[in-house]
Scaffold this active site. Structure first.
Site, PDB file in Angstrom:
ATOM      1  N   HIS A 298      25.515  49.346  47.524  1.00 45.46           N
ATOM      2  CA  HIS A 298      25.016  48.083  47.753  1.00 45.46           C
ATOM      3  C   HIS A 298      26.013  47.031  47.594  1.00 45.46           C
ATOM      4  O   HIS A 298      26.714  46.839  47.157  1.00 45.46           O
ATOM      5  CB  HIS A 298      23.815  47.878  46.847  1.00 45.46           C
ATOM      6  CG  HIS A 298      23.984  47.709  45.374  1.00 45.46           C
ATOM      7  ND1 HIS A 298      24.287  46.706  44.956  1.00 45.46           N
ATOM      8  CD2 HIS A 298      23.956  48.727  44.349  1.00 45.46           C
ATOM      9  CE1 HIS A 298      24.278  46.614  43.558  1.00 45.46           C
ATOM     10  NE2 HIS A 298      24.311  47.676  43.384  1.00 45.46           N
ATOM     11  N   ASP A 310      30.163  46.934  40.486  1.00 44.24           N
ATOM     12  CA  ASP A 310      28.760  47.168  40.775  1.00 44.24           C
ATOM     13  C   ASP A 310      28.308  45.833  41.760  1.00 44.24           C
ATOM     14  O   ASP A 310      28.015  44.747  41.273  1.00 44.24           O
ATOM     15  CB  ASP A 310      27.870  46.813  39.535  1.00 44.24           C
ATOM     16  CG  ASP A 310      26.434  47.268  39.909  1.00 44.24           C
ATOM     17  OD1 ASP A 310      26.011  47.470  41.038  1.00 44.24           O
ATOM     18  OD2 ASP A 310      25.649  46.695  39.119  1.00 44.24           O
ATOM     19  N   GLU A 344      19.995  45.378  46.544  1.00 41.15           N
ATOM     20  CA  GLU A 344      19.451  46.416  45.570  1.00 41.15           C
ATOM     21  C   GLU A 344      19.105  45.819  44.033  1.00 41.15           C
ATOM     22  O   GLU A 344      18.366  46.140  43.671  1.00 41.15           O
ATOM     23  CB  GLU A 344      20.764  47.273  45.171  1.00 41.15           C
ATOM     24  CG  GLU A 344      20.441  48.543  44.688  1.00 41.15           C
ATOM     25  CD  GLU A 344      20.581  48.284  43.076  1.00 41.15           C
ATOM     26  OE1 GLU A 344      20.001  49.340  42.483  1.00 41.15           O
ATOM     27  OE2 GLU A 344      21.099  47.415  42.542  1.00 41.15           O
ATOM     28  N   GLU A 345      19.775  44.848  43.857  1.00 34.43           N
ATOM     29  CA  GLU A 345      19.702  44.496  42.266  1.00 34.43           C
ATOM     30  C   GLU A 345      18.245  43.868  42.266  1.00 34.43           C
ATOM     31  O   GLU A 345      17.590  44.122  40.843  1.00 34.43           O
ATOM     32  CB  GLU A 345      20.663  43.514  42.059  1.00 34.43           C
ATOM     33  CG  GLU A 345      22.189  43.762  41.848  1.00 34.43           C
ATOM     34  CD  GLU A 345      22.392  45.010  41.038  1.00 34.43           C
ATOM     35  OE1 GLU A 345      21.365  45.318  40.283  1.00 34.43           O
ATOM     36  OE2 GLU A 345      23.527  45.423  40.726  1.00 34.43           O
ATOM     37  N   ASP A 372      26.762  54.124  43.280  1.00 32.21           N
ATOM     38  CA  ASP A 372      26.382  52.929  42.426  1.00 32.21           C
ATOM     39  C   ASP A 372      26.698  53.153  41.114  1.00 32.21           C
ATOM     40  O   ASP A 372      25.809  52.690  40.208  1.00 32.21           O
ATOM     41  CB  ASP A 372      24.986  52.511  43.013  1.00 32.21           C
ATOM     42  CG  ASP A 372      24.598  51.256  42.124  1.00 32.21           C
ATOM     43  OD1 ASP A 372      25.440  50.510  41.821  1.00 32.21           O
ATOM     44  OD2 ASP A 372      23.392  50.951  42.228  1.00 32.21           O
ATOM     45  N   HIS A 444      26.763  44.228  35.165  1.00 31.92           N
ATOM     46  CA  HIS A 444      26.020  42.911  35.152  1.00 31.92           C
ATOM     47  C   HIS A 444      26.513  41.841  34.466  1.00 31.92           C
ATOM     48  O   HIS A 444      25.745  41.050  33.599  1.00 31.92           O
ATOM     49  CB  HIS A 444      24.530  43.322  34.814  1.00 31.92           C
ATOM     50  CG  HIS A 444      23.778  44.246  35.890  1.00 31.92           C
ATOM     51  ND1 HIS A 444      22.763  44.448  35.603  1.00 31.92           N
ATOM     52  CD2 HIS A 444      24.098  44.717  36.867  1.00 31.92           C
ATOM     53  CE1 HIS A 444      22.292  45.388  36.659  1.00 31.92           C
ATOM     54  NE2 HIS A 444      23.291  45.465  37.344  1.00 31.92           N
TER      55      HIS A 444
HETATM   56 ZN   LIG Z   1      24.468  48.632  41.540  1.00 30.75          ZN
END
Ligand SMILES: [Zn+2]
Length: 482
Positions: A298, A310, A344-345, A372, A444
């Site tokens: 993603h 990520d 995606e997030e 991912d 994140h």
């Molecule tokens: Zn991810």
């Protein structure tokens, strides 16, 4: 996410109830199953694929991947020059334009962006302050999809709980207060429920805001953002992540009876949906071009750090796999389709949109891979637990081509958030599985940056995806052995 939340929650709860505690340890960022450390216990049929013809190609692919710096250079451009890529941001749209033009330069086939409308959540200015018993700024990050506070902020007494059951014991006593969840990290799939549901479960008892200990096993004052979901039946209250250090400080004060008070200020809000796109490029098959092996990551990220692990790294990996095969003149019988998913997030609009736009050809998707879990040393693939035994036996045989670089394991379960929608329509899916001991340290956070990526691990991931995708796409017979 507003529209998807119930569905997402049901999916998550279904997954949580369907998997053993060991599997739950390996749930991905959106709750998708990842690798299980145990191989499948049932005896498998003998493989129907013959790998002798593929050894030379696999060796060439691995050699080329391990001696090229292009993937790292591209990831450096994506992270250092474009930066993080939240849905709706101009960074994400720049990243999409850049990938489309570079993919065309690489000579990949059918390069295009497939339009998807995405939610556009913006963080704005935000901050958290302890007012009493001492005045102190606390490090925080608002959670994605949260509402903001009034301009003057929300001030309240902090009530600290270690679990939902502690909250439920307090019940109405949290009315008018700010609930702080100080739940220690058990595993991602378990602990992420505080991030997803914490606000609404506290609002049910009248809390005016919520703070959630970051979903991570370790912290160096590092706050971790991520998506939250409102239960439409409850009042919406703002919610932010705090560091482990802040959560433990508030816990100690609360336990001593200090009655800490805090003020939370957040400007977070949704703007109208924005136009975005899934980025698609192909290596068109020679004999069965309508049959597709899909490899994906993603492209969107959170709005902090650089979205390196990520999931920018995975996007570069799957793109590089296709470019490398093209350069080597290894064009398989079936089409290899690279997809860089948008959103995606905080919405999964890319994965859902692809399923809807490609519904008529989903039956021709012979295999879908999503990476991912960060760019670490690859260990193999996590194959959907529902995959037919013959497919599992064949993939185990194919994976032996990767034994020289140690990424030959086919784990008992796997999948991905973005390929989830097509997997639910019957497409066989798998995750790229990597060594996972440090992913959630930086997941994140502002610390998800290029310096955390090992160039060697990136190369190994390219080799692993490229060998698997090429071989499955080139099989003279079918993966299912029919
Ligand atoms: Zn991810």
């Amino acid at each position: 996410m507003r529209f998807l939340q119930l569905f997402a929650l049901i999916s998550l709860l279904t997954l949580l109830s369907a998997f053993t505690p060991q599997d739950r340890n390996r749930l991905g960022p959106m709750g998708q199953p990842q690798a299980s450390p145990t191989p499948t216990p049932t005896p498998l049929p003998p493989p129907t694929v013959k790998m002798d013809a593929y050894r030379t190609a696999a060796a060439r692919i691995i050699g080329a991947a391990l001696t090229s710096d292009r993937a790292y250079s591209r990831l450096a451009h994506l992270t250092d020059h474009i930066g993080n890529r939240l849905s709706g941001s101009s960074n994400l749209e720049h990243a999409i334009e850049w990938a489309l033009s570079e993919m065309k330069r690489d000579g990949l086939d059918n390069v295009r962006g497939e339009k998807v409308m995405v939610p556009h959540w913006v963080r704005g200015e935000e901050g958290l302050e302890m007012l009493t018993p001492v005045s102190r700024k606390l490090t925080m990050l608002g959670l994605g999809n949260s509402i903001g506070t009034p301009a003057e902020g929300i001030t309240g007494e902090a009530v600290v709980v270690r679990s939902f059951s502690e909250l439920e014991q307090l019940g109405e006593r949290v009315r008018g207060k700010i609930v702080v969840y100080n739940a220690p990290f058990v595993d991602y799939g378990t602990t992420v429920l505080y991030r997803l549901q914490g606000a609404s479960r506290a609002a049910r008892y009248g809390a005016v805001a919520a703070l959630v200990r970051s979903i991570t096993p370790v912290s160096l004052q590092t706050p971790h953002t991520g998506a939250m979901q409102y239960d439409e039946a409850q009042p919406k209250i703002p919610v932010a992540a705090i560091t482990i250090e802040a959560a433990e400080l508030l816990q100690r004060m609360y336990d001593r009876g200090d009655r800490p008070t805090v003020r939370l200020k957040m400007e977070a809000k949704f703007l109208p949906d924005a136009e975005s796109a899934n980025v698609i490029a192909e290596l068109k098959g020679t004999e069965k071009p309508d049959e597709v092996v899909l490899i994906s990551g993603h492209y969107d990220s959170w709005d902090v750090g650089q979205g390196a692990h990520d999931d920018g790294g995975s996007c570069i990996v799957v793109w590089e796999a296709a470019t490398l095969l093209k350069e080597l003149g290894l064009r398989p019988r079936r089409t290899i389709r690279v997809v860089l998913w948008t959103n995606e997030e905080n919405g999964l609009r890319g994965g859902n949109g692809y399923r809807d736009a490609h519904r008529a050809e989903l039956a021709k998707h012979v295999f879908a891979i999503e990476s991912d879990s960060g760019i670490y040393k690859p260990e193999g693939f996590g194959l959907a637990a529902t995959a037919p035994p013959q497919v599992r036996a064949n993939l185990q045989e194919i994976a032996k081509l990767l034994s020289g670089i140690g990424s030959d394991r086919i784990a008992a379960s796997g999948g991905g958030a973005d390929i989830g929608p097509m997997m639910r329509e019957g497409v066989i899916g798998a995750s790229l599985d990597v060594e996972g001991s440090h992913y959630f340290d930086i997941h994140h956070t502002p610390a998800d940056t290029l310096d955390k990526i090992s160039p060697q691990d990136l190369k190994l991931c390219v080799a692993t995806i490229a060998v698997m995708a090429y071989t499955v796409a080139d099989l003279p017979g079918s993966l299912t052995g029919d």
